[in-house]
Design an enzyme around this catalytic site. Sequence first.
Site, PDB file in Angstrom:
ATOM      1  N   ARG A  88       0.844  -1.191   0.000  1.00 14.96           N
ATOM      2  CA  ARG A  88       0.000   0.000   0.000  1.00 14.96           C
ATOM      3  C   ARG A  88       0.885   1.248   0.000  1.00 14.96           C
ATOM      4  O   ARG A  88       1.973   1.254   0.587  1.00 14.96           O
ATOM      5  CB  ARG A  88      -0.829  -0.058   1.276  1.00 14.96           C
ATOM      6  CG  ARG A  88      -1.871   1.015   1.435  1.00 14.96           C
ATOM      7  CD  ARG A  88      -3.005   0.823   0.502  1.00 14.96           C
ATOM      8  NE  ARG A  88      -4.173   1.587   0.917  1.00 14.96           N
ATOM      9  CZ  ARG A  88      -5.154   1.904   0.088  1.00 14.96           C
ATOM     10  NH1 ARG A  88      -5.113   1.536  -1.177  1.00 14.96           N
ATOM     11  NH2 ARG A  88      -6.203   2.579   0.514  1.00 14.96           N
TER      12      ARG A  88
ATOM     13  N   THR B  65      -9.263   0.618 -10.053  1.00 10.66           N
ATOM     14  CA  THR B  65      -8.761  -0.546  -9.317  1.00 10.66           C
ATOM     15  C   THR B  65      -8.952  -1.792 -10.179  1.00 10.66           C
ATOM     16  O   THR B  65      -9.843  -1.849 -11.027  1.00 10.66           O
ATOM     17  CB  THR B  65      -9.503  -0.723  -7.971  1.00 10.66           C
ATOM     18  OG1 THR B  65      -9.358   0.487  -7.244  1.00 10.66           O
ATOM     19  CG2 THR B  65      -8.990  -1.872  -7.131  1.00 10.66           C
TER      20      THR B  65
ATOM     21  N   THR C 100      -4.197  -0.831  -7.450  1.00  9.15           N
ATOM     22  CA  THR C 100      -5.000   0.365  -7.704  1.00  9.15           C
ATOM     23  C   THR C 100      -4.177   1.637  -7.747  1.00  9.15           C
ATOM     24  O   THR C 100      -3.101   1.724  -7.153  1.00  9.15           O
ATOM     25  CB  THR C 100      -6.088   0.494  -6.606  1.00  9.15           C
ATOM     26  OG1 THR C 100      -7.009   1.521  -6.969  1.00  9.15           O
ATOM     27  CG2 THR C 100      -5.513   0.805  -5.241  1.00  9.15           C
TER      28      THR C 100
ATOM     29  N   ASN D  91      -6.265   4.084  -6.972  1.00 13.95           N
ATOM     30  CA  ASN D  91      -7.479   4.568  -6.338  1.00 13.95           C
ATOM     31  C   ASN D  91      -8.518   4.819  -7.428  1.00 13.95           C
ATOM     32  O   ASN D  91      -8.960   3.876  -8.041  1.00 13.95           O
ATOM     33  CB  ASN D  91      -7.252   5.776  -5.426  1.00 13.95           C
ATOM     34  CG  ASN D  91      -8.456   5.994  -4.509  1.00 13.95           C
ATOM     35  OD1 ASN D  91      -9.249   5.093  -4.332  1.00 13.95           O
ATOM     36  ND2 ASN D  91      -8.596   7.171  -3.948  1.00 13.95           N
TER      37      ASN D  91
ATOM     38  N   ASP E 161      -7.984   8.079   0.403  1.00  8.86           N
ATOM     39  CA  ASP E 161      -8.494   6.976   1.231  1.00  8.86           C
ATOM     40  C   ASP E 161      -8.245   7.216   2.724  1.00  8.86           C
ATOM     41  O   ASP E 161      -8.793   6.494   3.561  1.00  8.86           O
ATOM     42  CB  ASP E 161      -7.851   5.641   0.813  1.00  8.86           C
ATOM     43  CG  ASP E 161      -8.617   4.962  -0.312  1.00  8.86           C
ATOM     44  OD1 ASP E 161      -9.711   5.425  -0.667  1.00  8.86           O
ATOM     45  OD2 ASP E 161      -8.114   3.946  -0.841  1.00  8.86           O
TER      46      ASP E 161
ATOM     47  N   SER F  39      -7.648   0.611   3.351  1.00 10.59           N
ATOM     48  CA  SER F  39      -8.114   0.112   2.055  1.00 10.59           C
ATOM     49  C   SER F  39      -9.303  -0.833   2.229  1.00 10.59           C
ATOM     50  O   SER F  39      -9.503  -1.399   3.306  1.00 10.59           O
ATOM     51  CB  SER F  39      -6.979  -0.655   1.380  1.00 10.59           C
ATOM     52  OG  SER F  39      -7.437  -1.280   0.201  1.00 10.59           O
ATOM     53  N   SER F  40     -10.067  -0.994   1.147  1.00 10.51           N
ATOM     54  CA  SER F  40     -11.134  -2.009   1.137  1.00 10.51           C
ATOM     55  C   SER F  40     -10.750  -3.222   0.289  1.00 10.51           C
ATOM     56  O   SER F  40     -11.561  -4.150   0.152  1.00 10.51           O
ATOM     57  CB  SER F  40     -12.418  -1.411   0.575  1.00 10.51           C
ATOM     58  OG  SER F  40     -12.883  -0.365   1.393  1.00 10.51           O
TER      59      SER F  40
ATOM     60  N   GLY G 260     -13.879  -1.739  -6.771  1.00 14.79           N
ATOM     61  CA  GLY G 260     -15.148  -1.095  -6.437  1.00 14.79           C
ATOM     62  C   GLY G 260     -15.182  -0.395  -5.089  1.00 14.79           C
ATOM     63  O   GLY G 260     -16.269  -0.204  -4.525  1.00 14.79           O
ATOM     64  N   GLY G 261     -14.032  -0.029  -4.552  1.00 16.10           N
ATOM     65  CA  GLY G 261     -14.015   0.698  -3.285  1.00 16.10           C
ATOM     66  C   GLY G 261     -14.703  -0.123  -2.198  1.00 16.10           C
ATOM     67  O   GLY G 261     -14.459  -1.328  -2.058  1.00 16.10           O
TER      68      GLY G 261
HETATM   69  O1  DON Z   1      -7.989   0.760  -1.452  1.00 16.37           O
HETATM   70  C1  DON Z   1      -9.163   1.075  -1.599  1.00 16.37           C
HETATM   71  O2  DON Z   1     -10.056   0.696  -0.891  1.00 16.37           O
HETATM   72  C2  DON Z   1      -9.532   1.991  -2.741  1.00 16.37           C
HETATM   73  N1  DON Z   1      -8.431   2.818  -3.099  1.00 16.37           N
HETATM   74  C3  DON Z   1      -9.992   1.144  -3.866  1.00 16.37           C
HETATM   75  C4  DON Z   1     -10.538   1.985  -4.967  1.00 16.37           C
HETATM   76  C5  DON Z   1     -11.433   1.248  -5.835  1.00 16.37           C
HETATM   77  O3  DON Z   1     -11.640   0.077  -5.736  1.00 16.37           O
HETATM   78  C6  DON Z   1     -12.133   2.046  -6.848  1.00 16.37           C
HETATM   79  N2  DON Z   1     -13.005   1.212  -7.603  1.00 16.37           N
HETATM   80  N3  DON Z   1     -14.057   1.469  -8.038  1.00 16.37           N
END
Ligand code: DON
Length: 594
Positions: free
Chosen positions: A133, A402, A420, A422, A444, A473-474, A495-496
């Site tokens: 990360r 991502t 990612t 982001n 984030d 992060s997710s 997908g965040g």
């Molecule tokens: O690490 C994370 O949770 C985010 N930066 C991920 C971003 C992400 O998956 C965007 N997708 N739609």
Amino acid sequence: MKPITFTLNGAPQDNGLEDVALHSGFVSRCVVAARSQGAALLCAALLAGCRAAPLAEAPAGQAAVADSAMVVSASPRAARVGASMLRLGGNAVDAAVAVAFTLAVTYPTAGNLGGGGLMLARINGETMALDFREVAPQAATRDMYLDARGEPTDRSVTGALAVGVPGSVAGLYEAHRKYGALPWRAVIQPAMELAEYGFRADASFVEDLEDNLPRFSPSTKALYAPNGVPFDTGMKFRNADLAKTLRLIAERGAAGFYEGETADLIVAEMQRGGGIITLEDLKRYQPKWRKPVEFTYRGHRVLTMPPISSGGLTLALTAGMLEGFDLRAMGANSADAIHVIAEAEREAFLRRNTLLADPDFVTIPTERFLSPDTARVLRTRIGRTKHTLSALPPDPVRGRHTTHFSVVDGQGNAVALTTTLNTGFGSAVSVSGAGFLLNNEMDDFTVSTEVVNQMGLRQGEANAIVPGKRMLSSMTPTIVLDSSGAPLLVTGASGGARIITAVLQVMLNVIDFQMPLPEAMRAPRFHAQDFPDRIDLSMPGIAESTAVALEARGHTVRRKEGPLGFGWAQSILRSGGKWHGVSEPRGHGIAAGF
Ligand code: DON
């Protein structure tokens, strides 16, 4: 190296790497030839053509079925490169590293050198989690993205100040150093050549560029929209600067990125754009091996990502609550099942958003997520009358951001890796002269506890910005084992916040609802988190009568149509003694195996 003209199956090809799309054995030959000798033998291999049996491939949403090995990625070229690495005798880590570097070339909205990622690997019966990360630069401050009135600005989203110190190259180098079987140069070679010789832009590559063009810095416009308009479908995209950067990394390892010419170019870009990353920040960057989160769900061992991801613990707590319900009897996508799953998600996200952050900076109450007692107590709250919040925050950003890929090899090793920048194209700033984009991962962090971030998450103090800290992060790379301890399901998503619920749904679809993988992946998705108090439903896959039944229980429901707005997963399942790979049905990826 000069472009090479050769003939394949009687048809002239204008250069080597377009062939990746046409002939699965190509990269294997290229790499065998090129890894020790460079272009001369590469050329000979091309001219000789290659005769390897074609890969078993399936487009998005369909299963590729293979005996030995499988790669599933949002980028078809990257999946083929990974499968070719496996065919060449590489293991799952070699393939994963090659896929990740290729994504940086062919899928620039998310694949990256200038971002970060999380890898979960099951190698020789042991599971490892690698955290690469990004981190906050030393000059970062808690309120750096607030204006004079304390309101968030868009500086955490677009521009050089949004950039966290990149982790991808150090992480991939470390993964390969520890587990790789092929030479380092070999796993970078396909990406290097794709950058050098180019590939034809397809519709999704062009769409991604068009969506993001207004945000692009001059350096990014110069790469992706040199005359002010993005590439057209079918045009050949080359990136000589990126090829040069990849060559430096091939020759010098991680030092080819974090020191010397590349590092100097990153810092120069920072200085031009008002960013704060220094040579010292780059030199200090370290990936970290972490202990995976492990929990049991209906008798299956589930291995997943620990903090710095929130994904593993949030998944574990949600699954822990759900284990007390007979979801199968309720029926997949029934109002009953969606109700309890959404309520469990909401409870788990409440804890995610307040308790989780960088484990090197805050104490993580792991037990509160993994303890069966906590899950049991929270489960008793499901079924209460709901109170709907009135204020609804803006939508999280849409689009392709991502990317996750899953790999299994012939020895039963597995890698789930999510990487990612982001949001799509990250900060939208590219490093001039080095050909790659930089992340906007700083968003984030909790920029402000009062507002939601781009991912639609309202987060707490624990995740505040501190120099050297990683942002929560997710990303949820996950491997479910069978009763013998071998990988059964390898998955993860983009997908965040919706990553966590997409991974959960794929897992429930396989374990509870016993769906074959294509069905498990195609099933309509839904998502809930603590705030806003609302369930997003993917329509029309979820029946209108189900939406109405959920409203009757007091849920605020949002009906969403179209392919975006939920997690996108890339999964592999062991079934009937074979590997079944399925790329996200709403996307453009492939599964490729042999
Ligand atoms: O690490 C994370 O949770 C985010 N930066 C991920 C971003 C992400 O998956 C965007 N997708 N739609």
